[in-house]
Each structure stands twice: as C-alpha cells, then as structure tokens.
Design an enzyme around this catalytic site. Sequence first.
Site, mmCIF file in Angstrom:
data_model
loop_
_atom_site.group_PDB
_atom_site.id
_atom_site.type_symbol
_atom_site.label_atom_id
_atom_site.label_comp_id
_atom_site.label_asym_id
_atom_site.label_seq_id
_atom_site.Cartn_x
_atom_site.Cartn_y
_atom_site.Cartn_z
ATOM 1 C CB SER A 84 -1.046 -0.206 1.225
ATOM 2 O OG SER A 84 -1.899 -0.986 0.990
ATOM 3 C CB THR A 136 -4.499 -5.447 6.292
ATOM 4 O OG1 THR A 136 -4.185 -6.690 5.509
ATOM 5 C CG2 THR A 136 -3.345 -5.031 6.972
ATOM 6 C CE LYS A 177 -10.088 -6.242 4.938
ATOM 7 N NZ LYS A 177 -9.917 -6.606 3.669
ATOM 8 C CG ASP A 184 -11.788 -5.713 0.485
ATOM 9 O OD1 ASP A 184 -10.913 -4.744 -0.044
ATOM 10 O OD2 ASP A 184 -11.786 -6.136 1.315
ATOM 11 N N GLY A 187 -14.742 -16.845 2.659
ATOM 12 C CA GLY A 187 -14.120 -16.235 3.635
ATOM 13 C C GLY A 187 -14.623 -14.631 3.386
ATOM 14 N N GLY A 188 -13.635 -13.674 4.142
ATOM 15 C CA GLY A 188 -14.025 -12.242 3.899
ATOM 16 C C GLY A 188 -14.283 -11.675 2.484
ATOM 17 C CG ASN A 234 -15.834 -22.994 1.971
ATOM 18 O OD1 ASN A 234 -14.639 -22.704 1.780
ATOM 19 N ND2 ASN A 234 -16.386 -22.888 3.389
#
Length: 285
Positions: free
Chosen positions: A23, A68, A72, A108, A136-137, A158
């Site tokens: 970043s 991150t 989060k 995101d 997941g996220g 999954n």
Amino acid sequence: MTDLVQSAPRACIIGHPVAHSRSPMVHGFWLKELSLAGDYTREDVRPEDLPGFIASLRERGYVGANVTVPHKEAVLGLADVVSETARAMGAANTLWFEDGLLHADNTDVTGFLANLDERAPGWDRRAGTATVLGAGGAARAVIFGLLARGFSTIHLVNRNEERSLALKAAFGPAVKPCGWDALDAALPATNLLVNTTSLGMSGQPPLVVDLAPLPDTALVHDIVYIPLTTGLLSAARARGLATVDGLGMLLHQAVPGFSHWFGRTPAVTEDLRAILVRDIERAAA
C-alpha cells in the site's frame, strides 16, 4: 468535508504483520504523481493494542488509515460511523475523519468491480450465473458485488458448510452453497468463475480445478496476485478463456481512501500497475 489534522496529511496501513504491504508503494506513487504533500506509512499493531491505537489515531498525526488482517473485523466496533457496505461485509479496510468523527468503510467491493470493469469491459452484460470458490471475507465482498451487478445465481463452493450457510443467510437465495465435489456440475452454466481462496498463492498449496466443463465464453478471475499468473489463470488461458488477475483489485480498492485523506481522486494507470508488477516479480526472483 474530510478533516485534515495538519498541512501535510499522513495516513497509514494498520496490520500485524504489515511489513509486506504494498500500500505505501501505491499511495506514494499517487502523492508524487499529483504533486501532493503528504505521507503514507505502515503501522504494525498487535490485536491487543488496536483499541488504544485507534483511539489515538488523530493524536498520532493521522488523517486516516487502511486496515488489513487481523484487524478488519475488530475495527468496526472502534469507529463512530460505519458504512452500510462495511456492515454488510462485517469488516472495514478504510478509516477517515470527517466532521470530527471516525468513519469506517469497506472498499473491497469497489476494488473487485472496478478491476473487472477495467480488465474485462462488459463482463457483466450477461450477468447470470457465477461460481465463487471460498467463503471467507473476500468471498463476501465478491458476492455483494455480483448481486449488485445483477447475477441471479451464485454457486458458493467451500469445504466449511457453516461459513457457506452464513453467507447464504446474509445474501439470500441467490447464493447456492455446495461442496467441492459439486463443482463440476456447477461449471457448465457458469459465466464467471472467481477464486477467493488462498490456494495458488505463493507459499500455499496449488488450486487444482478442471476447467473443461466451463463454457468457452466464461471469464475466470483469481483475486490472488502473488504470483500474478496463478495456476488457475494459466489453465484458463490454455483453454482459451478470458482471464483477470487480482492486482487491479488491490489498486482500485485504494482509490477511495486516498481521496478521503488527500483530497484528490487518483487514477489506476498502467504506469502504476507496471511498478507493482516489477516489485512482485523482483520479490519472486
């Protein structure tokens, strides 16, 4: 109007560990390109220290931050104002001060959609059925975005049934949870295949998927960007399928934060992408 705590705004990325984050490279490029005074750095914050760090963010001279792993989810409870998107995601990755309050958002979804819009224009014109690997996220953000673009069926593949059912409960009947053994049956009707797992990432086991059942018109997207060309993307290209790598998601999700902190909206350009690609290749070598 975003508050500025000093003439040269400072922002950071908060994580643990965080030394690997690219970043600062992204935001540093934009600061230089736009000739803006400012700084963007890394802050390694342990989970037990997060509440105190967020409470003192302004005093530390920051106008905001990226967040991150592993923070989060936890940061949601530390912000004054949480966006609807962040609440739906159950996580935030962008913080900024506005009217004296700490705002939290999740970009995101923006990054995911903008990357596909840029690298595969018109990808959603035939929005119908998508297959998403992982629950997941990142999968949550992908599903949110796909539903917003009109996808009516999302096969969620999954191994963890509990996670899959939680996403179905959150997003409704369009989400169809299934195990990996049902993947072959889902692929023939799939317009878009998205990998949100860490499989195929450098240092992780490979992602092995038989792409033969996919239609010739399907698009394959891997949100992994290290390596830039994953095994999944290589297999898709060998089959003659259109593909999109994950680097653009990283770049596009950074745009809203920069705009909040530094007052200008930057562009994701090929020059910026080339810098990141060279850095990824150098690290791999």
